[in-house]
Design a protein around this motif. Structure first.
Motif, PDB file in Angstrom:
ATOM      1  N   ARG A 235      29.470  35.826  50.051  1.00  0.00           N
ATOM      2  CA  ARG A 235      28.525  36.906  50.332  1.00  0.00           C
ATOM      3  C   ARG A 235      29.209  38.067  51.047  1.00  0.00           C
ATOM      4  O   ARG A 235      28.970  39.235  50.750  1.00  0.00           O
ATOM      5  CB  ARG A 235      27.397  36.388  51.239  1.00  0.00           C
ATOM      6  CG  ARG A 235      26.229  35.818  50.493  1.00  0.00           C
ATOM      7  CD  ARG A 235      25.125  35.437  51.462  1.00  0.00           C
ATOM      8  NE  ARG A 235      23.836  35.397  50.780  1.00  0.00           N
ATOM      9  CZ  ARG A 235      22.706  34.962  51.344  1.00  0.00           C
ATOM     10  NH1 ARG A 235      22.714  34.521  52.597  1.00  0.00           N
ATOM     11  NH2 ARG A 235      21.594  34.960  50.675  1.00  0.00           N
ATOM     12  N   ILE A 236      30.055  37.712  51.996  1.00  0.00           N
ATOM     13  CA  ILE A 236      30.761  38.746  52.742  1.00  0.00           C
ATOM     14  C   ILE A 236      31.654  39.556  51.804  1.00  0.00           C
ATOM     15  O   ILE A 236      31.640  40.792  51.805  1.00  0.00           O
ATOM     16  CB  ILE A 236      31.605  38.108  53.866  1.00  0.00           C
ATOM     17  CG1 ILE A 236      30.678  37.613  54.979  1.00  0.00           C
ATOM     18  CG2 ILE A 236      32.634  39.100  54.400  1.00  0.00           C
ATOM     19  CD1 ILE A 236      31.359  36.724  56.004  1.00  0.00           C
ATOM     20  N   ARG A 237      32.401  38.837  50.964  1.00  0.00           N
ATOM     21  CA  ARG A 237      33.311  39.543  50.056  1.00  0.00           C
ATOM     22  C   ARG A 237      32.535  40.412  49.072  1.00  0.00           C
ATOM     23  O   ARG A 237      32.941  41.526  48.753  1.00  0.00           O
ATOM     24  CB  ARG A 237      34.192  38.527  49.306  1.00  0.00           C
ATOM     25  CG  ARG A 237      34.986  37.625  50.228  1.00  0.00           C
ATOM     26  CD  ARG A 237      35.929  38.376  51.114  1.00  0.00           C
ATOM     27  NE  ARG A 237      37.003  38.995  50.355  1.00  0.00           N
ATOM     28  CZ  ARG A 237      37.943  39.765  50.863  1.00  0.00           C
ATOM     29  NH1 ARG A 237      37.934  40.055  52.156  1.00  0.00           N
ATOM     30  NH2 ARG A 237      38.880  40.267  50.092  1.00  0.00           N
ATOM     31  N   SER A 238      31.439  39.865  48.623  1.00  0.00           N
ATOM     32  CA  SER A 238      30.612  40.605  47.670  1.00  0.00           C
ATOM     33  C   SER A 238      30.075  41.889  48.306  1.00  0.00           C
ATOM     34  O   SER A 238      30.059  42.957  47.692  1.00  0.00           O
ATOM     35  CB  SER A 238      29.471  39.688  47.215  1.00  0.00           C
ATOM     36  OG  SER A 238      28.412  40.451  46.697  1.00  0.00           O
ATOM     37  N   THR A 239      29.641  41.748  49.557  1.00  0.00           N
ATOM     38  CA  THR A 239      29.101  42.909  50.261  1.00  0.00           C
ATOM     39  C   THR A 239      30.178  43.974  50.446  1.00  0.00           C
ATOM     40  O   THR A 239      29.923  45.175  50.281  1.00  0.00           O
ATOM     41  CB  THR A 239      28.562  42.471  51.628  1.00  0.00           C
ATOM     42  OG1 THR A 239      27.577  41.463  51.420  1.00  0.00           O
ATOM     43  CG2 THR A 239      27.943  43.638  52.373  1.00  0.00           C
ATOM     44  N   LEU A 240      31.386  43.517  50.781  1.00  0.00           N
ATOM     45  CA  LEU A 240      32.468  44.481  50.975  1.00  0.00           C
ATOM     46  C   LEU A 240      32.796  45.190  49.658  1.00  0.00           C
ATOM     47  O   LEU A 240      33.067  46.394  49.643  1.00  0.00           O
ATOM     48  CB  LEU A 240      33.705  43.765  51.535  1.00  0.00           C
ATOM     49  CG  LEU A 240      33.538  43.257  52.974  1.00  0.00           C
ATOM     50  CD1 LEU A 240      34.699  42.357  53.370  1.00  0.00           C
ATOM     51  CD2 LEU A 240      33.425  44.433  53.953  1.00  0.00           C
ATOM     52  N   ARG A 241      32.753  44.425  48.571  1.00  0.00           N
ATOM     53  CA  ARG A 241      33.020  45.051  47.265  1.00  0.00           C
ATOM     54  C   ARG A 241      31.944  46.090  46.946  1.00  0.00           C
ATOM     55  O   ARG A 241      32.232  47.194  46.509  1.00  0.00           O
ATOM     56  CB  ARG A 241      33.050  43.974  46.166  1.00  0.00           C
ATOM     57  CG  ARG A 241      34.316  43.142  46.136  1.00  0.00           C
ATOM     58  CD  ARG A 241      34.426  42.323  44.849  1.00  0.00           C
ATOM     59  NE  ARG A 241      33.336  41.377  44.695  1.00  0.00           N
ATOM     60  CZ  ARG A 241      33.353  40.123  45.150  1.00  0.00           C
ATOM     61  NH1 ARG A 241      34.428  39.667  45.791  1.00  0.00           N
ATOM     62  NH2 ARG A 241      32.332  39.320  44.963  1.00  0.00           N
ATOM     63  N   LYS A 242      30.704  45.701  47.198  1.00  0.00           N
ATOM     64  CA  LYS A 242      29.610  46.605  46.895  1.00  0.00           C
ATOM     65  C   LYS A 242      29.696  47.858  47.774  1.00  0.00           C
ATOM     66  O   LYS A 242      29.487  48.976  47.307  1.00  0.00           O
ATOM     67  CB  LYS A 242      28.275  45.901  47.103  1.00  0.00           C
ATOM     68  CG  LYS A 242      27.066  46.759  46.726  1.00  0.00           C
ATOM     69  CD  LYS A 242      25.783  45.944  46.780  1.00  0.00           C
ATOM     70  CE  LYS A 242      24.547  46.809  46.696  1.00  0.00           C
ATOM     71  NZ  LYS A 242      24.404  47.500  45.406  1.00  0.00           N
ATOM     72  N   GLY A 243      30.011  47.610  49.060  1.00  0.00           N
ATOM     73  CA  GLY A 243      30.156  48.745  49.971  1.00  0.00           C
ATOM     74  C   GLY A 243      31.230  49.709  49.480  1.00  0.00           C
ATOM     75  O   GLY A 243      31.034  50.928  49.457  1.00  0.00           O
ATOM     76  N   ALA A 244      32.353  49.127  49.051  1.00  0.00           N
ATOM     77  CA  ALA A 244      33.454  49.957  48.578  1.00  0.00           C
ATOM     78  C   ALA A 244      33.020  50.763  47.356  1.00  0.00           C
ATOM     79  O   ALA A 244      33.330  51.949  47.233  1.00  0.00           O
ATOM     80  CB  ALA A 244      34.662  49.074  48.248  1.00  0.00           C
ATOM     81  N   ALA A 245      32.266  50.108  46.475  1.00  0.00           N
ATOM     82  CA  ALA A 245      31.810  50.783  45.262  1.00  0.00           C
ATOM     83  C   ALA A 245      30.909  51.958  45.601  1.00  0.00           C
ATOM     84  O   ALA A 245      30.855  52.947  44.870  1.00  0.00           O
ATOM     85  CB  ALA A 245      31.073  49.787  44.361  1.00  0.00           C
ATOM     86  N   GLU A 246      30.202  51.843  46.729  1.00  0.00           N
ATOM     87  CA  GLU A 246      29.296  52.917  47.123  1.00  0.00           C
ATOM     88  C   GLU A 246      29.963  53.900  48.092  1.00  0.00           C
ATOM     89  O   GLU A 246      29.302  54.768  48.662  1.00  0.00           O
ATOM     90  CB  GLU A 246      28.027  52.333  47.751  1.00  0.00           C
ATOM     91  CG  GLU A 246      27.212  51.537  46.734  1.00  0.00           C
ATOM     92  CD  GLU A 246      25.962  50.918  47.334  1.00  0.00           C
ATOM     93  OE1 GLU A 246      25.544  51.365  48.428  1.00  0.00           O
ATOM     94  OE2 GLU A 246      25.420  49.990  46.731  1.00  0.00           O
TER      95      GLU A 246
END
Length: 581
Positions: free
Chosen positions: A464-475
């Motif tokens: 979840r943490i990694r996914s959130t960081l990826r999503k954050g980066a995408a945004e």
RNA sequence: GCGCCCGUAGCUCAGCAGGAUAGAGCACCAGAUUCCUAAUCUGGGGGCCAUGGGUUCGAAUCCCGUCGGGCGCACCA
């Protein structure tokens, strides 16, 4: 406080300094034993961030009233920067509240230390030899070996992290009767490979099919030279090759679990080098070995018991129940006789020894501890030596006990289980209870209900943490520490839990209990998941709050560090941290 | 008979070198999903910490006895 000094360590220092100040002022007598002074988070968070029992522990030896002493300590501790409040509670606890800034600093410490957050210098570089697995080289690893293998490996990693040099060692019992049986079993397979109809494998030999390739290799190497030859001709070469083949198989099995030893020590080589003879000579010179009668086993004297004279080690002098033979009447070394020399050899290159044994060998702990104490203690400083027993794993299938039998060939191999449920599940399962309690391992449950396995719970938090960081980066959001003061109570709660990791590592290492790391990770994951779900109802509590870049960056920074901590903990257990699930 | 380990919620287990009101998962009941991964979360019921003594300011934790379970009691490994 430097970035590398974690908050619990810092406060242990502050309390020590406060006690020093009271000593200097003459309020406390000099030289009080402070070993029992603890700084730990109180069970009830409403009591504060940290609590110490110092006043209660030291009041009596100091001849003071606990609460009176506590007041003096409170006066000292309130001077410490970062302390928001210090209060006396109950019988004399001192509850401390710590400024948010101190917790933010701890978060920065995780970032600065990364994979080294939690690493300790406690071991001071001293060398610990951890001997584990040491299964007889007569077949593949089965589930009976698994627990000791995983616990030993995780313990070794933990000790390294706690500042020790570690030698991971495997003792190869390649000198006893059982490897002769292996050689004979290989000989049958050898004749079979040459085309002979050997029928059923004779009683008393290893029937496992894993010896078929060994027979084929022997046939390829020797042709039919030994097909009809007397055992004396082929026993040694067959034994050597069969043991080597078994060891390769065992290493491959261990590799499936991510286990790699530094050193494989051969009992046969030890004997060939005369180590047991040296030990006997030394022990006789110190009157620790004598020729005497072996006593009958207590409580169940066999009818055909005949007293014989054997060289006996005076283990009773060191707490054992009877003296133990180091040689058989045939003149060969007993297992113990060689093992004694082996442990002495290990002690030459280590400051402390740890053996991981199955509980079925519990009866021999006293004699080997006696031997180490005798042989390393001649100058008054015996090498610290512990035997950690891992209790039996009861294998279950559909709720029923599943009996393994090597003879029937129906034992469950480690490789099969790893293939079924995966390395991470096996390792984590073995590490989610303390080693000295028996456990059940139910295949059906572990396979079917693998989603309920705690290992996924922890890995999910990381994913979840990694996914959130990826999503954050995408945004367009990146973790950043510029606005960490935006973090609130919920976020600080996560940091407070995370901050316990360094002291947990030290406590687990001292106790030689890697399972504590597994439970900590579960708690950390639970706190993370709970925090996450707050964002379900309250979007402003999510990690990514699109309209507030500063807050988002601060929360992503927090998420990054929690993820780092999960990785650090899982690394100690030898379990993968996954990117997504 | 002797030695070692264990006994905590219905089940599987934690309980950090004695500390404040004994915890988690599963199972059971009631809820949360237009939302960053619901493999998640929130709430509820459920305990003489096997049992009887002892040690002390204070015991699930330390000591002794008893009961129950496991492992062992070879010149095996």
């Amino acid at each position: 406080m430097t970035a590398a000094l974690t908050i619990h360590a810092a406060f242990a220092g502050h309390i020590a300094a406060a006690l020093d100040a009271l000593e200097a002022a003459g309020t406390l007598p000099d030289g009080l034993n402070r070993a029992a002074v603890a700084v730990e988070p109180p069970r009830d968070p409403s009591h504060g961030d940290l609590a110490t029992n110092a006043a209660m522990v030291l009041a009596k030896p100091a001849g003071l009233n606990p609460r009176a002493l506590a007041e003096l300590l409170v006066a000292e501790l309130t001077k410490v920067p970062g302390v928001a409040s210090a209060e006396i509670a109950g019988p004399g606890f001192i509850n401390l509240r710590v400024d948010a800034a101190a917790w933010i600093a701890e978060l920065r410490a995780i970032a600065a230390l990364g994979g080294d957050y939690g690493r300790s210098t406690m071991g001071q570089g001293s060398t610990v030899n951890v001997e584990y697995v040491s299964a007889n080289p007569t077949g593949p690893m089965h589930m009976g070996h698994c627990r000791g293998a995983v616990v030993g490996d995780a313990l070794a990693t933990l000790l390294e992290f706690a500042g020790h040099k570690v030698i991971r060692e495997y003792y190869v019992n390649d000198a006893g009767a059982q490897v002769d049986v292996l050689a004979r079993s290989a000989h049958v397979r050898y004749r079979e490979a040459l085309g002979e109809a050997v029928g059923d494998i004779p009683e008393g030999l290893y029937p496992g099919e894993y010896l078929i390739p060994v027979g084929q290799a022997l046939a390829a190497e020797f042709g039919d030279t030994y097909a009809k030859a007397p055992e004396a001709d082929w026993l040694v070469p067959f034994r050597t090759r069969a043991v080597a083949a078994m060891l390769e198989m065992i290493k491959a099995d261990l590799a499936l679990l991510g286990i790699h030893h530094d050193l494989f020590s051969s009992e046969a080589e030890l004997q060939a080098a005369g180590k047991p003879d040296e030990a006997e000579k030394w022990l006789r010179a110190h009157d620790l070995v004598y020729d005497g009668h072996l006593e009958a086993p207590k409580g169940k004297t066999p009818e055909d018991w005949e007293p014989v004279v054997l060289p006996l080690f005076r283990s009773t002098k060191f707490g054992d129940d009877q003296d133990r033979p180091i040689k058989k009447s045939t003149g060969e070394w007993t297992y113990f006789g060689a093992d004694l020399a082996y442990h002495f050899q290990k002690a030459q290159s280590a400051d402390a020894l740890v053996d991981i044994w199955g509980a079925d060998h519990a009866g021999t702990v006293k004699r080997i501890k006696a031997a180490v104490a005798a042989m390393t203690g001649a100058e008054g400083k015996p090498t610290p030596f512990e035997v950690k027993l891992v209790q039996m794993v009861q294998l279950m299938k559909g709720g029923q006990p599943f009996k393994m039998s090597k003879r029937a060939g129906n034992f469950v191999t480690l490789a099969d289980v790893v293939e079924m449920v995966g390395k991470d599940v096996v390792r984590f399962t073995m590490l989610t209870r303390k080693p000295d309690a028996q456990m059940d391992f139910d295949f059906d449950k572990v396979v079917e209900a693998s989603k309920d396995n705690p290992v996924f719970y922890v890995q999910y938090a990381h994913a979840r943490i990694r996914s959130t960081l990826r999503k954050g980066a995408a945004e367009g959001f990146a973790p950043d520490d510029a606005a960490l003061d935006r973090l609130g109570e919920e976020e600080l709660g996560l940091i407070k839990l995370a901050a316990q990791f360094p002291r947990l590592v030290e406590a687990a290492a001292v106790a030689r209990e890697p399972h504590r790391v597994a439970f900590f990770l579960h708690d950390l994951a639970a706190a993370f998941h709970a925090y996450w779900n707050v964002g379900n109802d309250r979007p402003e509590k999510r990690f990514i709050v699109a309209q507030d870049a500063a807050l988002t960056s601060a929360r992503l920074y927090l998420a990054t560090q929690i993820g780092q901590l999960v990785r650090n903990g899982l690394a100690l257990l030898g379990v993968e941290a996954v990117e997504e699930m």
